[in-house]
Design an enzyme around this catalytic site. Structure first.
Site, PDB file in Angstrom:
ATOM      1  N   HIS A 142       1.025   5.138   1.129  1.00  0.00           N
ATOM      2  CA  HIS A 142       0.424   6.193   1.953  1.00  0.00           C
ATOM      3  C   HIS A 142       0.484   7.510   1.188  1.00  0.00           C
ATOM      4  O   HIS A 142       1.532   7.848   0.613  1.00  0.00           O
ATOM      5  CB  HIS A 142       1.227   6.393   3.242  1.00  0.00           C
ATOM      6  CG  HIS A 142       1.204   5.240   4.187  1.00  0.00           C
ATOM      7  ND1 HIS A 142       0.413   5.215   5.309  1.00  0.00           N
ATOM      8  CD2 HIS A 142       1.883   4.064   4.191  1.00  0.00           C
ATOM      9  CE1 HIS A 142       0.611   4.083   5.969  1.00  0.00           C
ATOM     10  NE2 HIS A 142       1.505   3.361   5.312  1.00  0.00           N
TER      11      HIS A 142
ATOM     12  N   HIS B  67       0.844  -1.200   0.000  1.00  0.00           N
ATOM     13  CA  HIS B  67       0.000   0.000   0.000  1.00  0.00           C
ATOM     14  C   HIS B  67       0.878   1.248   0.000  1.00  0.00           C
ATOM     15  O   HIS B  67       1.955   1.257   0.584  1.00  0.00           O
ATOM     16  CB  HIS B  67      -0.953   0.022   1.191  1.00  0.00           C
ATOM     17  CG  HIS B  67      -0.273  -0.140   2.512  1.00  0.00           C
ATOM     18  ND1 HIS B  67       0.195  -1.367   2.964  1.00  0.00           N
ATOM     19  CD2 HIS B  67       0.050   0.754   3.471  1.00  0.00           C
ATOM     20  CE1 HIS B  67       0.762  -1.212   4.144  1.00  0.00           C
ATOM     21  NE2 HIS B  67       0.686   0.063   4.477  1.00  0.00           N
TER      22      HIS B  67
HETATM   23  P1  AMP Z   1       2.006   0.309   7.362  1.00  0.00           P
HETATM   24  O1  AMP Z   1       2.705   0.556   8.658  1.00  0.00           O
HETATM   25  O2  AMP Z   1       2.666   1.011   6.215  1.00  0.00           O
HETATM   26  O3  AMP Z   1       1.788  -1.168   7.112  1.00  0.00           O
HETATM   27  O4  AMP Z   1       0.596   1.019   7.507  1.00  0.00           O
HETATM   28  C1  AMP Z   1      -0.608   0.358   7.727  1.00  0.00           C
HETATM   29  C2  AMP Z   1      -1.675   1.420   7.858  1.00  0.00           C
HETATM   30  O5  AMP Z   1      -2.928   0.792   7.797  1.00  0.00           O
HETATM   31  C3  AMP Z   1      -1.627   2.198   9.192  1.00  0.00           C
HETATM   32  O6  AMP Z   1      -1.441   3.583   8.922  1.00  0.00           O
HETATM   33  C4  AMP Z   1      -2.993   1.922   9.823  1.00  0.00           C
HETATM   34  O7  AMP Z   1      -3.544   3.050  10.468  1.00  0.00           O
HETATM   35  C5  AMP Z   1      -3.829   1.503   8.616  1.00  0.00           C
HETATM   36  N1  AMP Z   1      -4.948   0.612   8.915  1.00  0.00           N
HETATM   37  C6  AMP Z   1      -4.927  -0.495   9.676  1.00  0.00           C
HETATM   38  N2  AMP Z   1      -6.158  -1.056   9.710  1.00  0.00           N
HETATM   39  C7  AMP Z   1      -6.951  -0.287   8.930  1.00  0.00           C
HETATM   40  C8  AMP Z   1      -8.327  -0.343   8.563  1.00  0.00           C
HETATM   41  N3  AMP Z   1      -9.156  -1.305   9.005  1.00  0.00           N
HETATM   42  N4  AMP Z   1      -8.809   0.624   7.739  1.00  0.00           N
HETATM   43  C9  AMP Z   1      -7.999   1.606   7.281  1.00  0.00           C
HETATM   44  N5  AMP Z   1      -6.692   1.711   7.596  1.00  0.00           N
HETATM   45  C10 AMP Z   1      -6.176   0.783   8.415  1.00  0.00           C
END
Ligand code: AMP
Length: 133
Positions: A100, A98
């Site tokens: 950001h 993903h």
């Molecule tokens: P990463 O550390 O790059 O893997 O980021 C994962 C991101 O996913 C974090 O910023 C979380 O806040 C976000 N996240 C986790 N669960 C959900 C969810 N159910 N809906 C939307 N975002 C989420």
């Protein structure tokens, strides 16, 4: 076990969806750095960047570009951080690719801090040779 993003892609858990097509979904991050913080997610659960075909990555970047423009136009974002945490060692929490897209404002105090290092004499050239494509 399915990642939280696979569950979102399948509609098993709710999300605020900004965009969807056959390859990509974009949603709001549930815990935004700033409000409007968005995630561009591959529908296939590629764990990291290099697992993803280049064409899909290109497409994800185009959606990230469009979200960036929207954050500026609709929320007055003055800048953005566009980033991929790529693998657990980099701080990736969800092992499903993903991007950001984080809206930023002057003085918002949200800048991620990397503690930088430096090269010894001649070391940068060595790294340059090792990493040249
Ligand atoms: P990463 O550390 O790059 O893997 O980021 C994962 C991101 O996913 C974090 O910023 C979380 O806040 C976000 N996240 C986790 N669960 C959900 C969810 N159910 N809906 C939307 N975002 C989420």
């Amino acid at each position: 076990m399915a990642t939280v993003f696979e569950m979102i892609v399948k509609g098993e858990i709710p999300s605020v969806k900004l965009y969807e097509d056959d390859d990509v979904i974009a949603i709001l991050d549930i815990n935004p750095v700033n409000k409007g913080h968005s995630l561009v997610i591959s529908k296939q659960p590629y764990p990291v960047f290099t697992d993803c075909p280049a064409a899909v990555l290109d497409h994800m970047m185009e959606i990230a570009r469009r979200i960036d423009l929207k954050l500026r136009a609709e929320l007055g974002a003055e800048g953005t951080n566009i980033m991929i945490n790529n693998g657990p060692a980099s701080g990736q929490e969800v092992p499903h690719l993903h991007i950001h897209v984080i809206p930023r404002y002057k003085g918002d105090g949200k800048t991620p801090v990397f503690n930088k290092t430096s090269y010894d004499e001649g070391e940068a050239a060595l790294y340059g040779r090792k990493l040249a494509l």
